[in-house]
Design a protein around this motif. Structure first.
Motif, mmCIF file in Angstrom:
data_model
loop_
_atom_site.group_PDB
_atom_site.id
_atom_site.type_symbol
_atom_site.label_atom_id
_atom_site.label_comp_id
_atom_site.label_asym_id
_atom_site.label_seq_id
_atom_site.Cartn_x
_atom_site.Cartn_y
_atom_site.Cartn_z
ATOM 1 N N PRO A 1 31.371 11.233 44.464
ATOM 2 C CA PRO A 1 30.525 11.732 43.374
ATOM 3 C C PRO A 1 29.288 12.401 43.978
ATOM 4 C CG PRO A 1 31.240 9.493 42.930
ATOM 5 C CD PRO A 1 31.693 9.794 44.331
ATOM 6 N N GLY A 2 28.964 13.561 43.496
ATOM 7 C CA GLY A 2 27.833 14.324 44.053
ATOM 8 C C GLY A 2 28.273 15.326 45.103
ATOM 9 N N GLY A 3 29.530 15.209 45.567
ATOM 10 C CA GLY A 3 30.053 16.134 46.579
ATOM 11 C C GLY A 3 30.405 17.482 45.955
ATOM 12 N N LYS A 4 30.691 18.447 46.817
ATOM 13 C CA LYS A 4 30.939 19.816 46.351
ATOM 14 C C LYS A 4 32.396 20.223 46.561
ATOM 15 C CE LYS A 4 28.807 22.993 44.638
ATOM 16 N NZ LYS A 4 28.010 24.116 45.060
ATOM 17 N N ILE A 5 32.932 20.999 45.613
ATOM 18 C CA ILE A 5 34.259 21.605 45.772
ATOM 19 C C ILE A 5 34.091 23.107 45.602
ATOM 20 C CG2 ILE A 5 36.578 21.808 44.770
ATOM 21 C CD1 ILE A 5 36.519 18.861 44.197
ATOM 22 N N VAL A 6 34.673 23.870 46.519
ATOM 23 C CA VAL A 6 34.648 25.337 46.424
ATOM 24 C C VAL A 6 36.087 25.825 46.621
ATOM 25 C CG1 VAL A 6 33.795 27.489 47.433
ATOM 26 C CG2 VAL A 6 32.290 25.494 47.342
ATOM 27 N N VAL A 7 36.604 26.547 45.608
ATOM 28 C CA VAL A 7 37.964 27.084 45.710
ATOM 29 C C VAL A 7 37.981 28.529 45.198
ATOM 30 C CG1 VAL A 7 39.146 24.849 45.412
ATOM 31 C CG2 VAL A 7 38.625 26.229 43.398
ATOM 32 N N GLY A 8 38.882 29.313 45.738
ATOM 33 C CA GLY A 8 38.975 30.693 45.259
ATOM 34 C C GLY A 8 40.332 31.290 45.560
ATOM 35 N N ASP A 9 40.667 32.305 44.783
ATOM 36 C CA ASP A 9 41.921 33.048 45.017
ATOM 37 C C ASP A 9 41.899 34.319 44.163
ATOM 38 O OD1 ASP A 9 44.388 33.703 46.026
ATOM 39 O OD2 ASP A 9 45.299 31.766 45.587
ATOM 40 N N HIS A 10 42.995 35.069 44.223
ATOM 41 C CA HIS A 10 43.067 36.327 43.492
ATOM 42 C C HIS A 10 42.904 36.161 41.989
ATOM 43 C CE1 HIS A 10 44.306 39.038 46.597
ATOM 44 N NE2 HIS A 10 45.285 38.254 46.990
ATOM 45 N N SER A 11 42.200 37.082 41.346
ATOM 46 C CA SER A 11 42.246 37.248 39.890
ATOM 47 C C SER A 11 41.517 38.538 39.517
ATOM 48 C CB SER A 11 41.593 36.077 39.150
ATOM 49 O OG SER A 11 41.703 36.286 37.764
ATOM 50 N N MET A 12 42.244 39.449 38.927
ATOM 51 C CA MET A 12 41.621 40.687 38.440
ATOM 52 C C MET A 12 40.822 40.339 37.183
ATOM 53 S SD MET A 12 41.292 43.951 38.853
ATOM 54 C CE MET A 12 42.533 44.254 40.112
ATOM 55 N N PRO A 13 39.521 40.641 37.117
ATOM 56 C CA PRO A 13 38.757 40.263 35.925
ATOM 57 C C PRO A 13 39.196 41.085 34.713
ATOM 58 C CG PRO A 13 37.395 41.538 37.437
ATOM 59 C CD PRO A 13 38.701 41.319 38.127
ATOM 60 N N PRO A 14 39.057 40.508 33.509
ATOM 61 C CA PRO A 14 39.553 41.172 32.291
ATOM 62 C C PRO A 14 38.994 42.576 32.124
ATOM 63 C CG PRO A 14 38.734 38.954 31.797
ATOM 64 C CD PRO A 14 38.442 39.196 33.241
ATOM 65 N N TRP A 15 37.708 42.792 32.505
ATOM 66 C CA TRP A 15 37.085 44.097 32.245
ATOM 67 C C TRP A 15 37.616 45.199 33.158
ATOM 68 C CZ3 TRP A 15 34.629 39.742 34.067
ATOM 69 C CH2 TRP A 15 34.172 39.780 35.374
ATOM 70 N N LEU A 16 38.379 44.828 34.191
ATOM 71 C CA LEU A 16 38.915 45.878 35.079
ATOM 72 C C LEU A 16 40.404 46.137 34.854
ATOM 73 C CD1 LEU A 16 37.115 45.140 38.484
ATOM 74 C CD2 LEU A 16 36.705 47.020 36.883
ATOM 75 N N ARG A 17 41.055 45.210 34.098
ATOM 76 C CA ARG A 17 42.505 45.386 33.898
ATOM 77 C C ARG A 17 42.776 46.704 33.189
ATOM 78 N NH1 ARG A 17 45.405 39.666 34.065
ATOM 79 N NH2 ARG A 17 43.838 38.670 35.361
ATOM 80 N N GLY A 18 43.793 47.406 33.669
ATOM 81 C CA GLY A 18 44.160 48.680 33.042
ATOM 82 C C GLY A 18 43.455 49.864 33.671
ATOM 83 N N THR A 19 42.481 49.633 34.549
ATOM 84 C CA THR A 19 41.810 50.756 35.217
ATOM 85 C C THR A 19 42.678 51.241 36.383
ATOM 86 O OG1 THR A 19 40.665 49.273 36.742
ATOM 87 C CG2 THR A 19 39.506 49.826 34.695
ATOM 88 N N TYR A 20 42.329 52.410 36.910
ATOM 89 C CA TYR A 20 43.044 52.944 38.087
ATOM 90 C C TYR A 20 42.924 51.944 39.244
ATOM 91 C CZ TYR A 20 44.353 56.058 41.905
ATOM 92 O OH TYR A 20 44.971 56.600 42.994
ATOM 93 N N PHE A 21 41.695 51.447 39.429
ATOM 94 C CA PHE A 21 41.398 50.443 40.463
ATOM 95 C C PHE A 21 42.378 49.269 40.363
ATOM 96 C CE2 PHE A 21 39.022 46.489 41.402
ATOM 97 C CZ PHE A 21 38.493 46.741 42.654
ATOM 98 N N SER A 22 42.532 48.752 39.147
ATOM 99 C CA SER A 22 43.403 47.595 38.926
ATOM 100 C C SER A 22 44.873 47.967 39.114
ATOM 101 C CB SER A 22 43.165 47.055 37.517
ATOM 102 O OG SER A 22 44.171 46.179 37.134
ATOM 103 N N ASN A 23 45.259 49.148 38.606
ATOM 104 C CA ASN A 23 46.666 49.545 38.694
ATOM 105 C C ASN A 23 47.105 49.701 40.146
ATOM 106 O OD1 ASN A 23 46.731 49.477 35.957
ATOM 107 N ND2 ASN A 23 46.547 51.702 35.680
ATOM 108 N N VAL A 24 46.216 50.286 40.973
ATOM 109 C CA VAL A 24 46.571 50.466 42.387
ATOM 110 C C VAL A 24 46.727 49.098 43.057
ATOM 111 C CG1 VAL A 24 45.756 51.316 44.618
ATOM 112 C CG2 VAL A 24 45.426 52.710 42.571
#
Ligand SMILES: C[S@@+](CC[C@H](N)C(=O)[O-])C[C@H]1O[C@@H](n2cnc3c(N)ncnc32)[C@H](O)[C@@H]1O
Length: 327
Positions: A195-218
């Protein structure tokens, strides 16, 4: 032959594991008799022994990729014009490490974060590195050979961590969550963190506001990039949760402090105003409705008595009920 205590637990039964001193490379759970051997130079605590198709596939995938992984990985950062060392160090900063911290890295791979975590710890710290692929772990082991912090390596499945409850100060895992049962692995990470310790995790996810853009499609020619941020899998004990998008904005990074159970709250705090009561009385004290006339009379009577509606109702209902029950 004497048994030496270890930090590991059986991923099957949760029992503490002991090392046979002088008895060769294997660990035992004395009560159940479960025994764990070394494979390819690492203690094998992978559970279940018969892996499901998903985990088996990823294990083989990374066993085959291991020798080339460090050649391919920089592309992710270079595509987004980011400096890998700066970025990875900024993630590790979120772990709030002290030189004597006990740190677990889940799916450390070839050690591209591990090589920045290890120098932050000294001989009083502990760094436990895990992966499901012996080849990836071997490369990591070689990279960290000259670091001071005591290190322990083991093979394990992120969905079943072979460590006791509340053991680590910090747990880290980057760009591997997509291969796990995310809910199970986050629950395991929280279980083994103090308790009080830290967890940091991450991985791929295209944010909703970029989906459908050229950037996202590529970028979506790698469909993994369209994964959702696993908000529904964050454990109840998570506190101060922060989600951000990093590395060109196409990876999520979640960091949180591990708390105990549900958040603590004062549900008995008296609410201001004519209605009165508390959040708890409003949640737990619901009764059948009354007529409109009874309600209006109650409001008037409470006002005349200088009471909140809650106080008037609570005292009158109690009084009437007790009288009728003969108490
Ligand atoms: C993309 S690599 C990431 C390695 C490292 N964390 C990094 O940032 O470079 C994914 C790692 O997850 C490991 N992995 C895949 N499935 C796993 C599982 N179920 N349990 C533990 N490790 C797993 C792979 O062996 C591989 O080393």
């Amino acid at each position: 032959m004497s048994l030496k205590e270890t930090i590991f637990i059986s991923p099957e039964t949760g029992e503490k594991l002991f090392e046979h001193e002088g008895g060769g490379l294997h660990y035992v759970a004395p009560e159940s008799g479960h025994k764990y051997e070394y494979i390819s130079g690492f203690l094998d605590l992978v559970y279940p022994k018969e892996l499901n198709e998903r985990v088996k596939y990823h294990k083989h995938f990374f066993e085959n990729l291991a020798d080339d992984y460090d050649r391919y990985m920089p592309q992710t950062f270079k595509t987004h014009k980011e400096d890998e060392a700066t970025v990875r160090n900024s993630f590790i900063d979120l772990l709030n490490l002290q030189p004597n911290s006990k740190v677990l890295e889940v799916a450390c791979g070839t050690g591209r974060d591990s090589e920045f975590i290890a120098p932050r710890l000294n001989k009083d710290g502990q760094f436990v590195l895990t992966d499901i692929s012996p080849k990836m772990l071997k490369i990591c082991n070689d990279k960290l050979a000259n670091t001071e912090v005591p290190k322990m390596y083991c093979l394990c499945n992120a969905d079943h961590l072979p460590f006791p409850d509340n053991y680590f100060d910090a747990v880290y895992s980057f760009t591997a969550m997509q291969y796990f049962d995310i809910k199970a692995s986050l629950a395991e990470m929280a279980r083994v963190t103090k308790p009080g310790g830290k967890i940091v995790v991450g991985d791929h996810s295209m944010p909703p506001w970029l989906r459908g853009t050229y950037f996202s499609n590529v970028l979506s020619t790698n469909p993994g990039i369209l994964a959702e941020v696993p908000l529904n899998d964050i454990p109840v004990c998570a506190r101060n949760v922060i989600v951000r998008w990093v590395i060109g904005g196409i990876f999520y990074l979640i960091d949180f402090v591990v708390g105990e159970g549900e958040p603590d709250a004062d549900f008995d705090y008296m609410i201001a105003g004519a209605r009165g009561g508390t959040l708890r009385t409003r949640y737990e004290g619901q009764l059948e409705g009354v007529t409109k006339e009874a309600k209006e009379l109650a409001i008037k009577a409470a006002k005349a008595k200088g009471m909140t509606l809650h106080e008037w109702l609570d005292s009158n209902v109690k009084e009437q009920a007790k009288a009728q029950l003969g108490k």
